[in-house]
Design a protein around this motif. Structure first.
Motif, PDB file in Angstrom:
ATOM      1  N   ASP A  32       0.802  -1.227   0.000  1.00  0.00           N
ATOM      2  CA  ASP A  32       0.000   0.000   0.000  1.00  0.00           C
ATOM      3  C   ASP A  32       0.839   1.285   0.000  1.00  0.00           C
ATOM      4  O   ASP A  32       0.340   2.338  -0.393  1.00  0.00           O
ATOM      5  N   THR A  33       2.097   1.208   0.455  1.00  0.00           N
ATOM      6  CA  THR A  33       2.916   2.430   0.419  1.00  0.00           C
ATOM      7  C   THR A  33       3.200   2.833  -1.026  1.00  0.00           C
ATOM      8  O   THR A  33       3.534   3.980  -1.307  1.00  0.00           O
ATOM      9  N   GLY A  34       3.127   1.861  -1.928  1.00  0.00           N
ATOM     10  CA  GLY A  34       3.392   2.164  -3.338  1.00  0.00           C
ATOM     11  C   GLY A  34       4.880   2.222  -3.641  1.00  0.00           C
ATOM     12  O   GLY A  34       5.293   2.482  -4.771  1.00  0.00           O
ATOM     13  N   SER A  35       5.728   1.967  -2.644  1.00  0.00           N
ATOM     14  CA  SER A  35       7.181   2.102  -2.840  1.00  0.00           C
ATOM     15  C   SER A  35       7.735   1.096  -3.849  1.00  0.00           C
ATOM     16  O   SER A  35       8.799   1.319  -4.411  1.00  0.00           O
ATOM     17  N   VAL A  36       7.039  -0.020  -4.049  1.00  0.00           N
ATOM     18  CA  VAL A  36       7.511  -0.991  -5.048  1.00  0.00           C
ATOM     19  C   VAL A  36       6.621  -0.978  -6.298  1.00  0.00           C
ATOM     20  O   VAL A  36       6.689  -1.883  -7.134  1.00  0.00           O
ATOM     21  N   GLY A  37       5.807   0.026  -6.393  1.00  0.00           N
ATOM     22  CA  GLY A  37       4.925   0.136  -7.558  1.00  0.00           C
ATOM     23  C   GLY A  37       3.628  -0.638  -7.348  1.00  0.00           C
ATOM     24  O   GLY A  37       3.430  -1.278  -6.319  1.00  0.00           O
ATOM     25  N   ALA A  38       2.780  -0.602  -8.341  1.00  0.00           N
ATOM     26  CA  ALA A  38       1.465  -1.248  -8.230  1.00  0.00           C
ATOM     27  C   ALA A  38       1.598  -2.767  -8.371  1.00  0.00           C
ATOM     28  O   ALA A  38       2.500  -3.253  -9.050  1.00  0.00           O
ATOM     29  N   PRO A  39       0.696  -3.545  -7.752  1.00  0.00           N
ATOM     30  CA  PRO A  39       0.722  -5.004  -7.902  1.00  0.00           C
ATOM     31  C   PRO A  39       0.493  -5.412  -9.359  1.00  0.00           C
ATOM     32  O   PRO A  39      -0.312  -4.806 -10.062  1.00  0.00           O
ATOM     33  N   VAL A  40       1.226  -6.431  -9.791  1.00  0.00           N
ATOM     34  CA  VAL A  40       1.082  -6.933 -11.157  1.00  0.00           C
ATOM     35  C   VAL A  40       0.636  -8.404 -11.131  1.00  0.00           C
ATOM     36  O   VAL A  40      -0.255  -8.814 -11.859  1.00  0.00           O
ATOM     37  N   VAL A  41       1.287  -9.191 -10.262  1.00  0.00           N
ATOM     38  CA  VAL A  41       0.960 -10.622 -10.142  1.00  0.00           C
ATOM     39  C   VAL A  41       0.767 -10.949  -8.661  1.00  0.00           C
ATOM     40  O   VAL A  41       1.596 -10.581  -7.826  1.00  0.00           O
ATOM     41  N   PHE A  42      -0.320 -11.660  -8.344  1.00  0.00           N
ATOM     42  CA  PHE A  42      -0.556 -12.128  -6.966  1.00  0.00           C
ATOM     43  C   PHE A  42      -0.340 -13.632  -6.931  1.00  0.00           C
ATOM     44  O   PHE A  42      -0.829 -14.356  -7.794  1.00  0.00           O
ATOM     45  N   LYS A  43       0.422 -14.102  -5.943  1.00  0.00           N
ATOM     46  CA  LYS A  43       0.582 -15.552  -5.775  1.00  0.00           C
ATOM     47  C   LYS A  43       0.252 -15.890  -4.329  1.00  0.00           C
ATOM     48  O   LYS A  43       0.794 -15.270  -3.410  1.00  0.00           O
ATOM     49  N   GLY A  44      -0.611 -16.871  -4.162  1.00  0.00           N
ATOM     50  CA  GLY A  44      -0.958 -17.271  -2.799  1.00  0.00           C
ATOM     51  C   GLY A  44      -0.834 -18.769  -2.647  1.00  0.00           C
ATOM     52  O   GLY A  44      -0.992 -19.513  -3.618  1.00  0.00           O
ATOM     53  N   TRP A  45      -0.535 -19.197  -1.421  1.00  0.00           N
ATOM     54  CA  TRP A  45      -0.566 -20.624  -1.150  1.00  0.00           C
ATOM     55  C   TRP A  45      -1.203 -20.851   0.206  1.00  0.00           C
ATOM     56  O   TRP A  45      -1.083 -20.030   1.122  1.00  0.00           O
ATOM     57  N   HIS A  46      -1.911 -21.961   0.313  1.00  0.00           N
ATOM     58  CA  HIS A  46      -2.746 -22.242   1.478  1.00  0.00           C
ATOM     59  C   HIS A  46      -2.776 -23.759   1.629  1.00  0.00           C
ATOM     60  O   HIS A  46      -3.373 -24.442   0.809  1.00  0.00           O
ATOM     61  N   ARG A  47      -2.062 -24.248   2.621  1.00  0.00           N
ATOM     62  CA  ARG A  47      -1.917 -25.703   2.748  1.00  0.00           C
ATOM     63  C   ARG A  47      -2.347 -26.191   4.114  1.00  0.00           C
ATOM     64  O   ARG A  47      -1.844 -25.720   5.129  1.00  0.00           O
ATOM     65  N   ASN A  48      -3.286 -27.110   4.135  1.00  0.00           N
ATOM     66  CA  ASN A  48      -3.656 -27.816   5.368  1.00  0.00           C
ATOM     67  C   ASN A  48      -2.817 -29.090   5.437  1.00  0.00           C
ATOM     68  O   ASN A  48      -2.498 -29.683   4.402  1.00  0.00           O
ATOM     69  N   ALA A  49      -2.514 -29.543   6.640  1.00  0.00           N
ATOM     70  CA  ALA A  49      -1.675 -30.738   6.778  1.00  0.00           C
ATOM     71  C   ALA A  49      -2.393 -31.973   6.242  1.00  0.00           C
ATOM     72  O   ALA A  49      -1.859 -32.742   5.459  1.00  0.00           O
ATOM     73  N   ASP A  50      -3.654 -32.154   6.682  1.00  0.00           N
ATOM     74  CA  ASP A  50      -4.379 -33.373   6.338  1.00  0.00           C
ATOM     75  C   ASP A  50      -5.868 -33.126   6.580  1.00  0.00           C
ATOM     76  O   ASP A  50      -6.239 -32.167   7.254  1.00  0.00           O
ATOM     77  N   LEU A  51      -6.684 -33.997   6.044  1.00  0.00           N
ATOM     78  CA  LEU A  51      -8.128 -33.839   6.200  1.00  0.00           C
ATOM     79  C   LEU A  51      -8.785 -35.210   6.205  1.00  0.00           C
ATOM     80  O   LEU A  51      -8.327 -36.105   5.485  1.00  0.00           O
TER      81      LEU A  51
END
Ligand code: ISE
Length: 345
Positions: A143-162
């Motif tokens: 949000d500070t904008g110091s690295v410029g605007a977002p271009v690519v978002f990468k997320g990861w979300h891992r549960n151990a087991d189900l």
């Protein structure tokens, strides 16, 4: 017991999440007290209520209507969320509802419409990552904008087991919904198109169940992203993001903890589940929600975020079924949500 300055909270559902919220209210939030709990399982509810002498209800709507309850936490099974939130709106009571806001887009829309008609935001949705120190630090940096605007978002979300009993759609509605909110929150644009692919790595769930799913998406402003939602990682619980911006990359740091060098390896413990990984986030979420109940100025994810995330989830389910990219239905927020909104709508 508390004092009259404290907000009297009623918690619906005393299973894992409800029990945790009740415990947080009793031990971590000085300006709130647990006034009531509601659950069909009275024995479980009584155990949770015991410490603070909270009243126990089997009828959740009766608890919402009770004049001794000022604010409500909904942590009962997903299909009950929207009807209970609607009852809170009817009684003009602030409500923190666990995700997802509803079990269908139509049910979530009813909540949005009811709140818009009331003309006042009373609903917060429990997307706790918005309070997680690692996520907040990354978001503030973007949000500070110091690295410029977002271009690519990468997320990861891992549960151990189900345990068996889930299907590929459940993975989207129940787990990926967090990642959808995270992407909307970081990029501040709506997701326009999604493409879901996946694999089964846990035959015990049934060969047809994709416990690992990758969604690739694009946004209304031409940004792109991907999210890996993996409910059987076989190693532990981890959530993180990396946002590639115009002049640099911002990512979540690993949660605090020691590095242990032993047996020719340097290692850092990875938590088993979300309760310990996000403990701080849950406490901050409830504290800030109570603060917002006192001031009347809502923070966090609102009903619109709950609805919008479900609309995207719906397109992900369509993509899962069709095997092709799918468009997300166009979103048109009522005025209540477009003023001072965090996401460009
Ligand atoms: C669970 O319901 C949660 O809300 C957790 O935060 C999430 O990480 C998990 O994948 C869901 O199943």
């Amino acid at each position: 017991m508390g004092n009259s300055e404290q907000i009297a909270v009623g918690v619906i559902g005393t299973g894992g999440m409800g029990g945790m919220h009740a415990e947080v209210i009793q031990t971590e939030v000085a300006s709130a007290r647990l006034a009531a709990v509601a659950d069909l399982d009275t024995e479980r509810a009584e155990k949770v209520a015991e410490k603070s002498g909270a009243s126990v209800f089997t009828d959740s709507e009766e608890m919402i209507r009770d004049e001794n309850v000022e604010a409500v936490v909904v942590a009962s099974p997903d299909p009950t969320h929207a009807p209970l939130v609607l009852e809170c709106l009817k009684n003009k009571k602030p409500v923190l509802c666990e995700k997802p806001l509803a079990d269908s887009v139509d049910a979530a829309l009813k909540v949005v419409e009811a709140e818009a008609e009331l003309g006042r935001k009373l609903v917060q949705v429990g997307f706790m990552r918005r309070y997680d120190p690692q996520h907040v630090a990354a978001k503030e940096t973007v949000d500070t904008g110091s690295v410029g605007a977002p271009v690519v978002f990468k997320g990861w979300h891992r549960n151990a087991d189900l345990d068996p009993g889930i299907d590929s759609e459940w993975v989207i509605i129940n787990a990926m919904i967090h990642d959808i909110d995270s992407a909307r929150w970081f990029i501040e644009e709506e997701i326009e198109e999604v493409y879901v692919r996946g694999k089964n790595t846990a035959p015990k769930l049934g060969e047809a169940v994709w416990d690992v799913q990758l969604v690739q998406f694009s946004t209304t402003g031409g940004r792109v992203g991907s999210v890996e939602t993996n409910v059987v990682s076989h190693y532990g619980y981890e959530v993180g993001v990396e946002v590639v911006c115009e002049r640099g990359i911002v990512g979540t740091a690993l949660p605090a903890g020691a590095i242990v060098r032993q047996d020719h390896a340097a290692s850092k413990r990875i938590t088993e589940g979300w309760y310990d990984r996000f403990r701080t986030a849950y406490v901050t979420e409830v504290r800030e929600w109570i603060e917002s109940v006192s001031t009347g100025t809502p923070t966090g994810s609102d009903a619109w975020d709950g609805y919008a995330s479900l609309v995207v989830a719906d397109a992900c389910i369509a993509s899962l079924r069709s095997g092709s990219p799918e468009k997300v239905a166009k979103l048109d927020p009522p005025a209540l949500y477009s003023e001072n909104a965090e996401v460009a709508k």
